[in-house]
Design an enzyme around this catalytic site. Structure first.
Site, short mmCIF file in Angstrom:
data_model
loop_
_atom_site.label_atom_id
_atom_site.label_comp_id
_atom_site.label_asym_id
_atom_site.label_seq_id
_atom_site.Cartn_x
_atom_site.Cartn_y
_atom_site.Cartn_z
N ALA A 141 0.81 -1.22 0.00
CA ALA A 141 0.00 0.00 0.00
C ALA A 141 0.84 1.27 0.00
CB ALA A 141 -0.93 -0.01 1.20
N ARG A 193 10.20 7.46 -3.48
CA ARG A 193 11.57 7.61 -3.99
C ARG A 193 11.78 7.07 -5.40
NH1 ARG A 193 14.68 5.10 0.94
NH2 ARG A 193 12.57 4.44 1.49
N GLU A 215 13.24 -0.23 15.40
CA GLU A 215 13.43 0.45 14.12
C GLU A 215 14.70 1.29 14.14
OE1 GLU A 215 11.45 -0.04 11.26
OE2 GLU A 215 11.17 -1.65 12.68
N LYS A 234 8.13 -11.16 -41.77
CA LYS A 234 6.99 -10.93 -40.87
C LYS A 234 5.89 -11.88 -41.28
CE LYS A 234 3.36 -9.15 -41.41
NZ LYS A 234 2.21 -8.41 -41.92
N ASN A 248 14.85 -20.32 -53.50
CA ASN A 248 15.95 -19.37 -53.44
C ASN A 248 15.44 -17.97 -53.78
OD1 ASN A 248 18.35 -17.88 -53.84
ND2 ASN A 248 19.44 -19.83 -54.03
#
Ligand code: UD1
Ligand code: CA
Length: 456
Positions: free
Chosen positions: A9, A14, A155, A347, A373
């Protein structure tokens, strides 16, 4: 059985990002996806993710994981407060609750299993993963007796200078006996420097609480900013690359190579420098990839080479050579022993065996047989400005240099296309097609203005 709560949460300020922190990608997966994948491997009975800041976005990014129950923590009043949010969902639940963070992505599955095992064999009220950190700054410090029975977690900001000397830190990953935890959670106070409800304070009310050191402290590193993100990526890459080298893959200059942890390699694959393997890529034995190639979500067979090339969402069968400078852009299926050479783009093209497209071609929406070829500069003109159309070329056919095949068009088997042709209509088997202006030669002809000039 165990329930799991993942805390996610927090704001992640930062990161300086519009994207929620836990949604940032570390390789092919986001931080929180990595945590969730680990969790799913231990088959929890319930899986909660606590979201708050940009919660909808986090939830959306995890749509694919149907087992998750999201819980909103509207105000982020601390880790203890976050776990309090689970209480209405686990009324009467008598098993254990595993607490994890969404921003700690490097934890190994084996460490998680080890935590559960220690917790259950000792019948602890709580078991905490700890680590001896070379630089413990910022982490809560863990104080234990000689038996690893935990006395206190303090802490960093609440530590005395003496307490700060302790390098044993709290990972923030715990296993709790839920019924015992549920009784203490409501007792938490905010009498600390941050005025938050600390989950760490619950250990003061529970017994026995045991600490288990993780051998590799890097597993518990949390991500707070982009620099830590880069460090975590390097740690992950080292794990992945070391693993492949142990499994018989040669990496030349590993530092310049990146390999997603979703990639699969067979023994005796050689990866050359500056090569990047991504997504669900599989590479067969004896293949040599790079230098300078990017292969993503593609399956390459055995003894394939790909030199300075990009291969995306494609399949390349055994013994085919790709590059230098080829681009398989998507949905190309190239058969065995083919050659896709310099500056060739494919593609949505399917090629049979022993077919060669050696130089300067574009083949899109094309189906080619065996031993075809394709001459230098041959192009399938597959797009009429509105729709795409297919080109079919039968076995053993050859196109001359600089031919344009205007789709939809079908060349049969053993067809030869003269150089410079623009082929607009189907050509039957065993035919030569010449579709270009005749050469006109006028002997003795000069531009009028040049007529009277003396020839030099
Ligand atoms: C926490 C621990 C600390 C430990 C460290 C390890 C506490 C009081 N401290 O400190 O001992 O060494 O983790 O990384 O628990 N979160 C919420 N809701 C909240 C607050 C936090 O979901 O109200 C989440 C955050 O998103 C984050 C995690 O919990 O994923 C940890 O929160 P954070 O504030 O970073 O805790 P730390 O101060 O690092
Ligand atoms: Ca943190």
């Amino acid at each position: 059985m165990v329930a799991i709560a993942i805390l996610a949460a927090g704001r992640g300020t930062r990161m300086k990002s519009d994207l929620p922190k836990v949604c940032h990608k570390l390789g092919s997966l986001s931080l929180i996806e990595r945590v969730i994948k680990n969790c799913l491997s231990i088959e929890p009975s319930r899986l909660f993710v606590i979201v708050g800041y940009q919660g909808e976005q986090v939830q959306k990014s995890l749509e694919a994981y149907s087992a998750i129950e999201f819980i909103e923590q509207t105000e982020q009043l601390g880790t203890g407060h976050a776990v309090q949010q689970v209480m209405p969902y686990l009324k009467g639940f008598t098993e254990d609750l595993l607490v994890l963070y969404g921003d700690v992505p490097l934890l190994r599955e084996s460490t998680l299993r080890g935590l559960l095992e220690t917790h259950q064999t000792h019948q602890n009220a709580a078991t905490v993963i700890t680590a001896q950190m070379p630089n413990p700054q910022g982490y809560g410090r863990v104080f234990c007796d000689g038996q690893n029975l935990l006395k206190q977690i303090v802490e960093d900001r609440d530590c005395t200078t003496d307490q700060k000397q302790n390098r044993r830190v709290n990972s923030g990953i715990y296993c709790f006996n839920w019924s015992q935890l549920a009784e203490v959670l409501p007792q938490l106070k905010t009498n600390n420097d941050q005025k938050e409800y600390y989950l760490t304070d619950t250990v003061n009310y529970l017994a026995p609480v045991m600490a288990v050191d993780v051998e590799d402290y890097q597993e518990i590193l949390g991500i707070n900013d982009r620099k830590q993100m880069a460090t975590a990526y390097e740690i992950l890459q080292t794990r992945v690359k070391d693993g492949w080298m142990r499994a018989g893959v040669t990496l030349i200059n590993p530092a310049s190579i990146t390999i997603d942890d979703t990639v699969e390699l067979q023994p005796d694959v050689i990866i050359e420098p500056q090569t990047h393997l991504r997504g669900n890529t599989i590479i067969g034995s004896g293949s040599r990839i790079g230098p300078g190639s990017l292969i993503e979500n593609s399956q390459l067979g055995e003894n394939v080479t790909a030199l300075y090339s990009v291969v995306s969402e494609s399949v390349v069968k055994d013994g085919t050579q790709i590059g230098p400078y080829a681009h398989l852009r998507g949905h190309a299926v190239v058969g065995e022993s083919c050659r896709i050479g310099n500056f060739v783009e494919l593609k949505n093209a399917k090629l049979g065996k022993n077919t060669k497209v050696s130089h300067l071609s574009y083949l899109g929406d094309a189906i080619l047989g065996n031993q075809v070829n394709i001459g230098a500069g041959t192009i399938t003109a597959n797009y009429d400005g509105v729709n795409k159309h297919p080109t079919h070329i039968g076995d053993r056919s050859k196109t001359g240099s600089n031919s344009v095949l205007v789709a939809p068009v079908t060349l049969g088997e053993d067809v030869t296309v003269a150089a410079g042709s623009v082929v607009t209509e189907d050509v039957s088997d065993d035919s030569l097609v010449v579709a270009r202006g005749h050469q006109v030669v006028k002997p003795g002809w000069r531009l009028k203005s040049q007529k009277n000039k003396p020839s030099s």
